[in-house]
Design an enzyme around this catalytic site. Sequence first.
Site, PDB file in Angstrom:
ATOM      1  N   GLU A  67       0.802  -1.227   0.000  1.00  0.00           N
ATOM      2  CA  GLU A  67       0.000   0.000   0.000  1.00  0.00           C
ATOM      3  C   GLU A  67       0.839   1.284   0.000  1.00  0.00           C
ATOM      4  OE1 GLU A  67      -2.522  -1.051   3.351  1.00  0.00           O
ATOM      5  OE2 GLU A  67      -4.129  -1.516   1.933  1.00  0.00           O
TER       6      GLU A  67
HETATM    7  N1  IFG Z   1      -4.561  -4.109   4.116  1.00  0.00           N
HETATM    8  C1  IFG Z   1      -3.338  -3.680   4.787  1.00  0.00           C
HETATM    9  C2  IFG Z   1      -3.236  -4.003   6.257  1.00  0.00           C
HETATM   10  C3  IFG Z   1      -4.564  -3.895   6.981  1.00  0.00           C
HETATM   11  C4  IFG Z   1      -5.593  -4.734   6.246  1.00  0.00           C
HETATM   12  C5  IFG Z   1      -6.898  -4.803   7.022  1.00  0.00           C
HETATM   13  C6  IFG Z   1      -2.255  -5.682   3.888  1.00  0.00           C
HETATM   14  C7  IFG Z   1      -1.012  -6.326   3.352  1.00  0.00           C
HETATM   15  C8  IFG Z   1      -5.801  -4.152   4.887  1.00  0.00           C
HETATM   16  N2  IFG Z   1      -2.210  -4.342   4.103  1.00  0.00           N
HETATM   17  O1  IFG Z   1      -3.235  -6.363   4.120  1.00  0.00           O
HETATM   18  O2  IFG Z   1      -2.303  -3.105   6.868  1.00  0.00           O
HETATM   19  O3  IFG Z   1      -4.973  -2.556   7.116  1.00  0.00           O
HETATM   20  O4  IFG Z   1      -7.738  -5.805   6.517  1.00  0.00           O
END
Ligand code: IFG
Length: 538
Positions: A352
């Site tokens: 992200e």
């Molecule tokens: N995606 C983010 C996490 C977390 C997650 C919550 C990943 C690799 C959503 N990154 O999953 O930090 O916020 O479901």
Amino acid sequence: MPWPRFVPRLAAALVVAASLTSCTASSKPKPAPRPPSQEPTPAPTPAPFPALVPLPVSVRPGDGAPFAVSPATAIFVQSPDPRAMFVAEFLAGLLTTVGPVGPSVTQMGASIPEGSVVLSLDLDPAAGEEAYDLSVASTGVSLKASSPAGLFYGVQTLRQILPPILEHDAARPRPIAIPPVRITDRPRFAWRGAMLDVARHFFGVEDVKRYLDLLALHKMNRLHLHLSDDQGWRIEIKSWPNLTAMGARSEVGGTVGGFYTQEQYKEIVAYARERFIDIVPEIDMPGHTNAALSSYPELNCDGVAPPPYTDIKVGFSCLCVSDERTYGFIDDVVREISALTPGPFFHAGGDEVKKLTDADYAQFINRVQDIVERHGKRLIGWDEVALAALHPASVIQHWRPGTALGAAAAKGSKLIMSPANRAYLDMQYDPASFLGLFWAGRIEVRDAYSWDPATLMEGVGEGSVLGVEAPLWTETLATIREVESMAFPRLAAIAEVAWSPQAARGWDDFKIRLGGQGPRWQAMGVNFYRSPQVPWRP
Ligand code: IFG
């Protein structure tokens, strides 16, 4: 009341008594009662074999009398390996039948009396490194493996055959009768993991040990700790003390955060290794770094430290990838954590990132890969890292449904499968859930169970899949009981996806065996969700 001296025939009687079916009234005239000497002994109809999760490769219930555990029962471990001794002691702790004293444990015993439990490492290594062969008969129990880990997994299987009440420290039944069986088993995948996000909300050493206990019960062998994020930095780095002095003070919602000293991290690592679980540390970068950026102005491109962050948005933070000081920082962090981590992996996150071009992101990951390898570890990254020039030793953790990683697999990358719409334990069960998120969809137990990691993604077959991991993100979870309510029963489903042969797996059979875990989890005080999809055994 003094407990009756335990005798084997009592155990047999227990089994027979438990299996007598009640006679039903019939219209036929009752036969004249026969003199007692001619009363036929009802053939014991075996109780349904105990529920095993994950499903072993082969389970062949035996016939004949059960193995009766008594105060005289002795455990022998025919290997000098201290890790094999730990397994024997672990089993002895489960088989305590009289007060606080369990069966005796002897390492490298010279003569082994009949009616003993014998652990040995003389299983053919071709059976697989984590394989085991468990044989229970009235004359004794034999557990063979080619490694101490295999012995440990055989003991977890034996544990699920034992009465759930044994999980109570206080109450110990007398006697224990183990039904005869022959089980040969080995895992499908090498990577059978869970991830606990200790950054959004902090969980202390005892909570992590509790989670490790529950992983061990289900033969899982990796715990990935998400040690840093925007909301908190959770591990002491001696060369950068503000990371915890400032970066650990809070958590989501603004409550008091926390962190592991390096001694506490070593305590977690040691506890995990005793149970054949590798700790996989993750320092997420270049994004998800507000806690570090707010602790050191020089890590920010504009030299200004942002305030601490306690909400749950993502993607806004990024290390200053154009400043050499950032790589000195990363090198110190990777060096210190790698020195505390016996396992071969270091997870650098990589997810992200909204502030960099693909080219700048890839260049950053390439440099981090070199730093991680310089400290003797293999890089793992979330699936965005496939943009970089990954070495074959580096591992991609798949999380975003729909991501195409066939090309990376074709170039030799191995994958850990953590699809968010199957394996993310922070996803709600259903719309009535009040804990958890639902951006990847709601995941009931059957959804977590009904998938095949080796056919999930085009171009990513069995040979490219290291295994499976179930992340549990804690934006909405503040206590270990809330964690347990999201992790169970779905983590048991993931454990079977990771361990058992695909062809042997089926929801209709699994849900019965899963329901059979209820009494054990209740005895252990697990705060598991009573999914309506599962016939929970009382
Ligand atoms: N995606 C983010 C996490 C977390 C997650 C919550 C990943 C690799 C959503 N990154 O999953 O930090 O916020 O479901």
